[in-house]
Motif scaffolding. Sequence first.
Motif, PDB file in Angstrom:
ATOM      1  N   ARG A 100       0.831  -1.206   0.000  1.00 34.58           N
ATOM      2  CA  ARG A 100       0.000   0.000   0.000  1.00 34.58           C
ATOM      3  C   ARG A 100       0.865   1.255   0.000  1.00 34.58           C
ATOM      4  O   ARG A 100       0.486   2.280  -0.561  1.00 34.58           O
TER       5      ARG A 100
ATOM      6  N   PHE B 121      -5.606  -2.968 -15.935  1.00 30.69           N
ATOM      7  CA  PHE B 121      -5.074  -1.650 -16.258  1.00 30.69           C
ATOM      8  C   PHE B 121      -4.133  -1.200 -15.154  1.00 30.69           C
ATOM      9  O   PHE B 121      -4.412  -1.396 -13.966  1.00 30.69           O
TER      10      PHE B 121
ATOM     11  N   TYR C 149      -2.565   2.449 -13.769  1.00 34.88           N
ATOM     12  CA  TYR C 149      -2.651   3.900 -13.844  1.00 34.88           C
ATOM     13  C   TYR C 149      -1.658   4.522 -12.864  1.00 34.88           C
ATOM     14  O   TYR C 149      -1.296   3.935 -11.856  1.00 34.88           O
TER      15      TYR C 149
ATOM     16  N   PHE D 226      -2.357   2.934  -9.411  1.00 35.98           N
ATOM     17  CA  PHE D 226      -3.591   2.155  -9.285  1.00 35.98           C
ATOM     18  C   PHE D 226      -3.616   1.034 -10.315  1.00 35.98           C
ATOM     19  O   PHE D 226      -3.196   1.197 -11.450  1.00 35.98           O
TER      20      PHE D 226
ATOM     21  N   SER E 211     -11.467  -5.200 -15.346  1.00 34.43           N
ATOM     22  CA  SER E 211     -12.834  -5.181 -15.839  1.00 34.43           C
ATOM     23  C   SER E 211     -13.119  -6.440 -16.638  1.00 34.43           C
ATOM     24  O   SER E 211     -12.215  -7.168 -17.041  1.00 34.43           O
TER      25      SER E 211
ATOM     26  N   GLN F 210     -14.670  -0.260 -14.811  1.00 33.29           N
ATOM     27  CA  GLN F 210     -13.380  -0.647 -14.265  1.00 33.29           C
ATOM     28  C   GLN F 210     -13.448  -0.581 -12.745  1.00 33.29           C
ATOM     29  O   GLN F 210     -13.963   0.384 -12.175  1.00 33.29           O
TER      30      GLN F 210
ATOM     31  N   PHE G 125     -11.294  -0.424  -9.377  1.00 34.22           N
ATOM     32  CA  PHE G 125      -9.967   0.008  -8.994  1.00 34.22           C
ATOM     33  C   PHE G 125      -9.532  -0.609  -7.668  1.00 34.22           C
ATOM     34  O   PHE G 125     -10.345  -0.827  -6.761  1.00 34.22           O
ATOM     35  N   GLY G 126      -8.231  -0.853  -7.570  1.00 32.56           N
ATOM     36  CA  GLY G 126      -7.656  -1.249  -6.304  1.00 32.56           C
ATOM     37  C   GLY G 126      -7.384  -0.037  -5.439  1.00 32.56           C
ATOM     38  O   GLY G 126      -7.598   1.103  -5.869  1.00 32.56           O
ATOM     39  N   PRO G 127      -6.906  -0.255  -4.230  1.00 29.74           N
ATOM     40  CA  PRO G 127      -6.677   0.850  -3.288  1.00 29.74           C
ATOM     41  C   PRO G 127      -5.468   1.699  -3.621  1.00 29.74           C
ATOM     42  O   PRO G 127      -5.292   2.778  -3.063  1.00 29.74           O
TER      43      PRO G 127
END
Lengths: 114, 115
Positions: free
Chosen positions: B9, B33, B35, B91, B95, B104, B106-108
């Motif tokens: 994290r 994905f 980002y 990130f 999807s 999509q 998203f993760g944390p």
Amino acid sequence: AQSVSQHNHHVILSEAASLELGCNYSYGGTVNLFWYVQYPGQHLQLLLKYFSGDPLVKGIKGFEAEFIKSKFSFNLRKPSVQWSDTAEYFCAPYPGAGSYQLTFGKGTKLSVIP
Amino acid sequence: DAGVIQSPRHEVTEMGQEVTLRCKPISGHDYLFWYRQTMMRGLELLIYFNNNVPIDDSGMPEDRFSAKMPNASFSTLKIQPSEPRDSAVYFCASSFRRVSTDTQYFGPGTRLTVL
């Protein structure tokens, strides 16, 4: 290449005020549109999305957005904001067929004052 | 489902070190994905995979960045060597493309600080 513009970088409102966040995109073909929200310290979550049909889309937590094709706009609205709406909001058009990519706007930070 | 899982994290490292970020997409999702989010540039797509195959890596900033997806449940983003300007939140999202468009998830995120 498509682009997206969010007009406001930071919006500050008092609770119960009405909200409208602007989003314009530059893509002439069929487009699908998303609004994502990022609460402080959290990851992005889908707020609402438009694929086709009724241009007025209802999302979670009382948000809605209106797709106006002639203006290339997809503005986000909420009649009465709450302190818990404090977050950053991202508009993202998606062209559909072909490139499977969302293009995110720079985001609008919303601060709601109790 | 646990959602998209990212680790670590938080990562603090020194310039020149190798950094590896990890992502586990939602089971059954066939798109993944990566980002990067910074104050200056907002949210940028770096690369995305379909069925473990990289489809578009045009957003990868330089050769120092590389991403792999050895199987449907795991992906890595590596920076070697890292530089202070790589400091950002990274990130991962996944999807399931059942129709022409999809949401999509998203993760944390991984907050990377390069000193």
